[in-house]
Design a protein around this motif. Structure first.
Motif, PDB file in Angstrom:
ATOM      1  N   LEU A  56       0.830  -1.205   0.000  1.00  0.00           N
ATOM      2  CA  LEU A  56       0.000   0.000   0.000  1.00  0.00           C
ATOM      3  C   LEU A  56       0.873   1.268   0.000  1.00  0.00           C
ATOM      4  O   LEU A  56       0.533   2.259  -0.655  1.00  0.00           O
ATOM      5  CB  LEU A  56      -0.925  -0.034   1.225  1.00  0.00           C
ATOM      6  N   ASP A  57       2.008   1.212   0.726  1.00  0.00           N
ATOM      7  CA  ASP A  57       2.972   2.331   0.673  1.00  0.00           C
ATOM      8  C   ASP A  57       3.393   2.574  -0.770  1.00  0.00           C
ATOM      9  O   ASP A  57       3.435   3.713  -1.235  1.00  0.00           O
ATOM     10  CB  ASP A  57       4.268   1.998   1.436  1.00  0.00           C
ATOM     11  N   PHE A  87       0.487   3.982  -3.123  1.00  0.00           N
ATOM     12  CA  PHE A  87       0.213   5.415  -2.944  1.00  0.00           C
ATOM     13  C   PHE A  87       1.408   6.253  -3.405  1.00  0.00           C
ATOM     14  O   PHE A  87       1.218   7.320  -3.988  1.00  0.00           O
ATOM     15  CB  PHE A  87      -0.161   5.728  -1.491  1.00  0.00           C
ATOM     16  N   HIS A  88       2.622   5.764  -3.155  1.00  0.00           N
ATOM     17  CA  HIS A  88       3.805   6.486  -3.646  1.00  0.00           C
ATOM     18  C   HIS A  88       3.769   6.584  -5.183  1.00  0.00           C
ATOM     19  O   HIS A  88       4.036   7.643  -5.755  1.00  0.00           O
ATOM     20  CB  HIS A  88       5.085   5.786  -3.178  1.00  0.00           C
ATOM     21  N   LEU A  96       1.196   6.592  -7.075  1.00  0.00           N
ATOM     22  CA  LEU A  96       0.100   7.481  -7.496  1.00  0.00           C
ATOM     23  C   LEU A  96       0.396   8.959  -7.216  1.00  0.00           C
ATOM     24  O   LEU A  96      -0.314   9.836  -7.720  1.00  0.00           O
ATOM     25  CB  LEU A  96      -1.201   7.090  -6.781  1.00  0.00           C
ATOM     26  N   LEU A 156      -4.858  -1.210  -7.734  1.00  0.00           N
ATOM     27  CA  LEU A 156      -5.693  -0.011  -7.783  1.00  0.00           C
ATOM     28  C   LEU A 156      -6.890  -0.193  -6.846  1.00  0.00           C
ATOM     29  O   LEU A 156      -7.249   0.702  -6.078  1.00  0.00           O
ATOM     30  CB  LEU A 156      -6.170   0.181  -9.228  1.00  0.00           C
ATOM     31  N   GLN A 157      -7.469  -1.391  -6.905  1.00  0.00           N
ATOM     32  CA  GLN A 157      -8.645  -1.698  -6.100  1.00  0.00           C
ATOM     33  C   GLN A 157      -8.315  -1.698  -4.605  1.00  0.00           C
ATOM     34  O   GLN A 157      -9.110  -1.233  -3.798  1.00  0.00           O
ATOM     35  CB  GLN A 157      -9.149  -3.084  -6.494  1.00  0.00           C
ATOM     36  N   ALA A 184      -5.985   0.039  -3.077  1.00  0.00           N
ATOM     37  CA  ALA A 184      -5.810   1.430  -2.631  1.00  0.00           C
ATOM     38  C   ALA A 184      -7.175   2.106  -2.466  1.00  0.00           C
ATOM     39  O   ALA A 184      -7.428   2.800  -1.474  1.00  0.00           O
ATOM     40  CB  ALA A 184      -4.964   2.201  -3.633  1.00  0.00           C
ATOM     41  N   GLU A 185      -8.047   1.875  -3.447  1.00  0.00           N
ATOM     42  CA  GLU A 185      -9.397   2.455  -3.395  1.00  0.00           C
ATOM     43  C   GLU A 185     -10.132   1.942  -2.151  1.00  0.00           C
ATOM     44  O   GLU A 185     -10.790   2.699  -1.451  1.00  0.00           O
ATOM     45  CB  GLU A 185     -10.153   2.058  -4.664  1.00  0.00           C
ATOM     46  N   TRP A 206      -8.898   0.846   0.670  1.00  0.00           N
ATOM     47  CA  TRP A 206      -8.374   1.426   1.910  1.00  0.00           C
ATOM     48  C   TRP A 206      -9.028   2.788   2.162  1.00  0.00           C
ATOM     49  O   TRP A 206      -9.520   3.068   3.258  1.00  0.00           O
ATOM     50  CB  TRP A 206      -6.844   1.564   1.874  1.00  0.00           C
ATOM     51  N   ILE A 207      -9.041   3.640   1.132  1.00  0.00           N
ATOM     52  CA  ILE A 207      -9.617   4.983   1.295  1.00  0.00           C
ATOM     53  C   ILE A 207     -11.105   4.862   1.606  1.00  0.00           C
ATOM     54  O   ILE A 207     -11.633   5.518   2.502  1.00  0.00           O
ATOM     55  CB  ILE A 207      -9.414   5.842   0.025  1.00  0.00           C
ATOM     56  N   ASN A 208     -11.784   4.000   0.845  1.00  0.00           N
ATOM     57  CA  ASN A 208     -13.225   3.828   1.004  1.00  0.00           C
ATOM     58  C   ASN A 208     -13.586   3.405   2.438  1.00  0.00           C
ATOM     59  O   ASN A 208     -14.511   3.957   3.035  1.00  0.00           O
ATOM     60  CB  ASN A 208     -13.704   2.786  -0.012  1.00  0.00           C
ATOM     61  N   ARG A 220     -11.948   3.969   5.177  1.00  0.00           N
ATOM     62  CA  ARG A 220     -11.733   5.094   6.089  1.00  0.00           C
ATOM     63  C   ARG A 220     -12.867   6.099   5.960  1.00  0.00           C
ATOM     64  O   ARG A 220     -13.361   6.633   6.940  1.00  0.00           O
ATOM     65  CB  ARG A 220     -10.405   5.802   5.797  1.00  0.00           C
ATOM     66  N   ARG A 221     -13.265   6.372   4.703  1.00  0.00           N
ATOM     67  CA  ARG A 221     -14.309   7.366   4.469  1.00  0.00           C
ATOM     68  C   ARG A 221     -15.627   6.901   5.089  1.00  0.00           C
ATOM     69  O   ARG A 221     -16.345   7.680   5.715  1.00  0.00           O
ATOM     70  CB  ARG A 221     -14.475   7.631   2.961  1.00  0.00           C
ATOM     71  N   PHE A 228      -1.733  11.686  -2.213  1.00  0.00           N
ATOM     72  CA  PHE A 228      -1.202  10.322  -2.367  1.00  0.00           C
ATOM     73  C   PHE A 228       0.140  10.174  -1.635  1.00  0.00           C
ATOM     74  O   PHE A 228       0.415   9.132  -1.048  1.00  0.00           O
ATOM     75  CB  PHE A 228      -1.079   9.937  -3.838  1.00  0.00           C
ATOM     76  N   ALA A 266       1.107   7.504   1.513  1.00  0.00           N
ATOM     77  CA  ALA A 266       2.133   6.485   1.217  1.00  0.00           C
ATOM     78  C   ALA A 266       2.935   6.062   2.446  1.00  0.00           C
ATOM     79  O   ALA A 266       3.883   5.290   2.322  1.00  0.00           O
ATOM     80  CB  ALA A 266       3.069   7.006   0.117  1.00  0.00           C
ATOM     81  N   ARG A 324      -1.042   6.783   7.743  1.00  0.00           N
ATOM     82  CA  ARG A 324      -2.326   6.076   7.566  1.00  0.00           C
ATOM     83  C   ARG A 324      -2.911   5.694   8.929  1.00  0.00           C
ATOM     84  O   ARG A 324      -4.128   5.751   9.130  1.00  0.00           O
ATOM     85  CB  ARG A 324      -2.157   4.856   6.661  1.00  0.00           C
ATOM     86  N   THR A 384     -10.568   8.918  11.899  1.00  0.00           N
ATOM     87  CA  THR A 384     -11.908   8.560  11.415  1.00  0.00           C
ATOM     88  C   THR A 384     -12.835   8.274  12.598  1.00  0.00           C
ATOM     89  O   THR A 384     -14.048   8.313  12.446  1.00  0.00           O
ATOM     90  CB  THR A 384     -11.913   7.316  10.483  1.00  0.00           C
ATOM     91  N   GLU A 396     -10.049   9.135  -3.676  1.00  0.00           N
ATOM     92  CA  GLU A 396     -10.877   7.952  -3.956  1.00  0.00           C
ATOM     93  C   GLU A 396     -11.511   8.087  -5.341  1.00  0.00           C
ATOM     94  O   GLU A 396     -11.552   7.136  -6.115  1.00  0.00           O
ATOM     95  CB  GLU A 396     -11.946   7.833  -2.875  1.00  0.00           C
TER      96      GLU A 396
END
Lengths: 115, 115
Positions: free
Chosen positions: A8-9, A12-13, A15, A79-80, A82-83, A85-87, A89-90, B12, B16, B21, B28, B83
């Motif tokens: 994951l590091d 995101f790096h 991206l 990609l999924q 990373a998405e 992880w954010i999702n 948290r949100r 991003f 990372a 994180r 959250t 996201e």
């Protein structure tokens, strides 16, 4: 603290750079050669190859050399992740806001009954 | 190449790092002081403050000093933008796979009719 996987590091790096995001954006439209990836970018081919290495290291892209041409394609799994992880948290954050809203609504109802 | 806003680079980049994180994950669940953020992390308070600066610079977190305590809270907008970027790319990629699937299905149907 839950130790999170290093991938994951790296995702995101990868991206965090606009050139790498442009390369990924191109790859969502289908596989591409390194020179096709370089085409919209104002940088040398070696610089593009370095960015490609970061993308491959993150697992977002894989490439294969057939004859003299290296063809790159997206790996949707990273990609999924990373998405996701954010999702997660949100959603946790929004649930907290909902609970706060419910609490405040109950408070003002109680206050109304007290009157 | 569409020049993308720098904020996405910073978001991003902020995501990372596993310590950052973990800090976001804590936030959250609600606002927290710097020492509450530091608590699950095996690092010095100045290191935590540096990570906090990166998070604030990215727009993911904002903090406010009331009296002697700095209270941090999440800013959902930046998280959502990151996201959204990933989501848009993933959807573009999946659509491409769907179109490819449709094409291959038509091809094999045409071949069946030719027989």
């Amino acid at each position: 603290m839950n130790p999170e996987p290093a991938p994951l590091d790296r995702v995101f790096h990868a991206l965090a750079d606009p050139a790498r995001r442009t390369m990924l954006e191109r790859l969502t439209r289908g596989p591409a050669s390194v020179s096709e990836l370089a085409q919209p970018l104002a940088m040398s081919l070696p610089a593009v190859v370095q960015h490609l290495a970061v993308l491959e290291d993150s697992g977002l892209v894989r490439s294969e050399k057939i004859g003299r041409v290296r063809t790159c394609q997206i790996e949707a799994g990273s990609l999924q992740r990373a998405e996701q992880w954010i999702n997660d948290r949100r959603i946790a954050w929004e649930r907290r806001l909902d609970r706060l809203g419910d609490y405040l609504a109950r408070q003002s109802q109680d206050e109304g009954e007290d009157r």
